[in-house]
Design a protein around this motif. Structure first.
Motif, mmCIF file in Angstrom:
data_model
loop_
_atom_site.group_PDB
_atom_site.id
_atom_site.type_symbol
_atom_site.label_atom_id
_atom_site.label_comp_id
_atom_site.label_asym_id
_atom_site.label_seq_id
_atom_site.Cartn_x
_atom_site.Cartn_y
_atom_site.Cartn_z
ATOM 1 N N ARG A 199 50.695 48.550 28.972
ATOM 2 C CA ARG A 199 50.253 47.964 30.222
ATOM 3 C C ARG A 199 50.195 46.446 30.113
ATOM 4 O O ARG A 199 50.288 45.884 29.026
ATOM 5 C CB ARG A 199 48.867 48.495 30.600
ATOM 6 N N GLU A 200 50.027 45.794 31.263
ATOM 7 C CA GLU A 200 50.043 44.332 31.318
ATOM 8 C C GLU A 200 48.662 43.795 31.672
ATOM 9 O O GLU A 200 47.999 44.302 32.577
ATOM 10 C CB GLU A 200 51.060 43.863 32.369
ATOM 11 N N LYS A 213 49.302 47.169 35.867
ATOM 12 C CA LYS A 213 48.787 45.809 35.688
ATOM 13 C C LYS A 213 47.267 45.790 35.882
ATOM 14 O O LYS A 213 46.748 46.407 36.825
ATOM 15 C CB LYS A 213 49.450 44.862 36.689
ATOM 16 N N PHE A 214 46.577 45.060 34.990
ATOM 17 C CA PHE A 214 45.115 45.032 35.036
ATOM 18 C C PHE A 214 44.585 43.616 34.831
ATOM 19 O O PHE A 214 45.103 42.857 34.011
ATOM 20 C CB PHE A 214 44.520 45.941 33.958
ATOM 21 N N ALA A 215 43.542 43.300 35.584
ATOM 22 C CA ALA A 215 42.731 42.105 35.343
ATOM 23 C C ALA A 215 41.352 42.594 34.932
ATOM 24 O O ALA A 215 40.848 43.570 35.493
ATOM 25 C CB ALA A 215 42.654 41.241 36.591
ATOM 26 N N LEU A 252 44.979 37.446 42.846
ATOM 27 C CA LEU A 252 45.627 38.608 42.243
ATOM 28 C C LEU A 252 46.428 39.356 43.297
ATOM 29 O O LEU A 252 45.982 39.498 44.442
ATOM 30 C CB LEU A 252 44.575 39.535 41.626
ATOM 31 N N ASP A 253 47.592 39.872 42.893
ATOM 32 C CA ASP A 253 48.388 40.620 43.863
ATOM 33 C C ASP A 253 47.833 42.029 44.035
ATOM 34 O O ASP A 253 46.965 42.485 43.279
ATOM 35 C CB ASP A 253 49.868 40.654 43.450
ATOM 36 N N GLU A 297 49.073 44.802 43.425
ATOM 37 C CA GLU A 297 49.449 45.777 42.408
ATOM 38 C C GLU A 297 48.544 45.700 41.170
ATOM 39 O O GLU A 297 48.628 46.562 40.293
ATOM 40 C CB GLU A 297 50.900 45.548 41.975
ATOM 41 N N THR A 298 47.723 44.673 41.112
ATOM 42 C CA THR A 298 46.852 44.489 39.950
ATOM 43 C C THR A 298 45.526 45.196 40.176
ATOM 44 O O THR A 298 44.844 44.961 41.180
ATOM 45 C CB THR A 298 46.597 42.995 39.695
ATOM 46 N N CYS A 299 45.149 46.027 39.242
ATOM 47 C CA CYS A 299 43.896 46.765 39.317
ATOM 48 C C CYS A 299 42.800 45.983 38.583
ATOM 49 O O CYS A 299 43.015 45.544 37.455
ATOM 50 C CB CYS A 299 44.066 48.154 38.700
ATOM 51 N N VAL A 344 46.761 40.817 33.352
ATOM 52 C CA VAL A 344 46.976 39.726 34.305
ATOM 53 C C VAL A 344 45.818 38.742 34.192
ATOM 54 O O VAL A 344 44.650 39.155 34.180
ATOM 55 C CB VAL A 344 47.077 40.270 35.744
ATOM 56 N N ARG A 399 42.730 47.628 47.631
ATOM 57 C CA ARG A 399 42.932 47.127 46.267
ATOM 58 C C ARG A 399 42.283 48.069 45.263
ATOM 59 O O ARG A 399 41.238 48.653 45.522
ATOM 60 C CB ARG A 399 42.336 45.724 46.113
#
Length: 340
Positions: free
Chosen positions: A246-247, A216-218, A270-271, A273-275, A249, A305
């Motif tokens: 991939r997702e 997961k990525f932002a 952001l959680d 797990e989000t990179c 976010v 993180r």
């Protein structure tokens, strides 16, 4: 304590200059200032002449090339998305705008040295365009105000952007095919699409081998140390990450340009797990201010993180931007979190 000021009284009587002398002094100062201004103006004109001469020489070279390749369709495009995709396809435009900062904002593909700088993308140099052997201008709605500068040269609009709330692979393949039709070489466009998909698959495999846990990525780009753009579902990051499995976010619905403005504190939503991916350019001053930010330190990116920094990619680009983004991601160094 306030500072104390003392008045100085001269023992000599003050001297009053005659009116004629004052007039001559005023005229002399004006002449000196005018001379300095003329010198500065002359230097600026010399710089402009030098820049114009270089572009004129390139224009002459293009004219010669055109005489030898009559079947070549010479394209000029103020838009970086079209210019980059045409270059990556193997049919670079003969001119585009803001070439001097291309490397800072676009990165790849590298422009051929023969490409002429049209000046500011939003307001191209009409005099220079008139000297070029241009058959077609390719732009989009953002540049339509400048079409009167092209004279009799026809212009076509090609736009790389999401047609709905979520960007898709087709939103980038279809405009690429339009470019292929405009240059009278649909096969070149089709071959480039196939190659791009293979390049993305290869980059995805490389990334999977390096960071199998990163799913997961932002994606953000800093405007200053506290404000940033977060790229969302209608940006090119959606189909790029989707092709990689991939997702993306997001925190909200984006504008027509594919981003939502956020502040640094919003990243706390952001959680773990989000990179977080930070897109360059990032100035040294802003970087230092981010490192000193108590909010950034509290977010703990790089430790608990995950965070990574990517080279520039033209956010509003086409297929070439998708490929560049995925290639950059396959080589990124991620730090922190549980991705390692």
């Amino acid at each position: 304590m306030r500072p104390v000021f003392y008045k100085y009284k001269s023992s000599k009587p003050s001297t009053v200059l005659p009116l004629t002398t004052l007039k001559w002094l005023t005229v002399s100062v004006c002449l000196v200032l005018t001379a300095c201004n003329n010198t500065t103006t002359a230097q600026s004109a010399d710089q402009l002449d030098e820049s114009h001469s270089k572009n004129a020489a390139k224009a002459d070279n293009h004219t010669g090339e055109t005489n030898h390749t009559n079947d070549t369709i010479n394209i000029a495009s103020p838009d970086w998305g079209n210019a980059a995709t045409l270059t990556a396809m193997g049919h670079p435009p003969i001119a585009t705008g803001d070439v001097r900062v291309w490397d800072r904002w676009v990165g790849t593909p590298t422009l051929p040295s023969s490409i002429i700088d049209l000046g500011i993308r939003y307001q191209p140099n009409a005099e220079l365009i008139a000297q070029l052997p241009v058959n077609l201008v390719v732009d989009n709605f953002f540049y339509k105000h400048a079409r009167n500068l092209y004279g009799d040269v026809p212009a076509e609009s090609v736009m790389f952007a999401a047609k709905g709330e979520t960007a898709t692979w087709a939103d980038y393949t279809e405009p690429t095919r339009e470019l292929g039709i405009l240059i009278d070489n649909p096969k070149m466009a089709e071959d480039y699409i196939v190659k791009s998909q293979k390049d993305i698959q290869l980059a995805s495999q490389q990334f999977q081998q390096r960071y199998p846990k990163a799913k997961k990525f932002a994606v953000v780009q800093f405007a200053d140390a506290n404000n940033m753009r977060m790229y969302v579902a209608n940006s090119l990051f959606q189909p790029a990450l989707e092709q990689m499995g991939r997702e993306l976010v997001v925190l909200g619905k984006g504008n027509q340009w594919g981003f939502v403005p956020i502040r640094m504190g919003d990243l706390a939503q952001l959680d773990d797990e989000t990179c977080l991916l930070i897109i360059d350019p990032l100035s040294p001053i802003t970087r230092a201010e981010i490192d000193d930010s108590l909010i950034w330190q509290r977010l703990d990116y790089g430790n608990t993180r995950c965070v990574g920094e990517l080279p520039p990619v033209w956010i509003y680009g086409g297929m070439s931007s998708l490929v560049s983004l995925v290639n950059n991601l396959s080589e990124v160094s991620l730090k922190g979190g549980e991705v390692l």
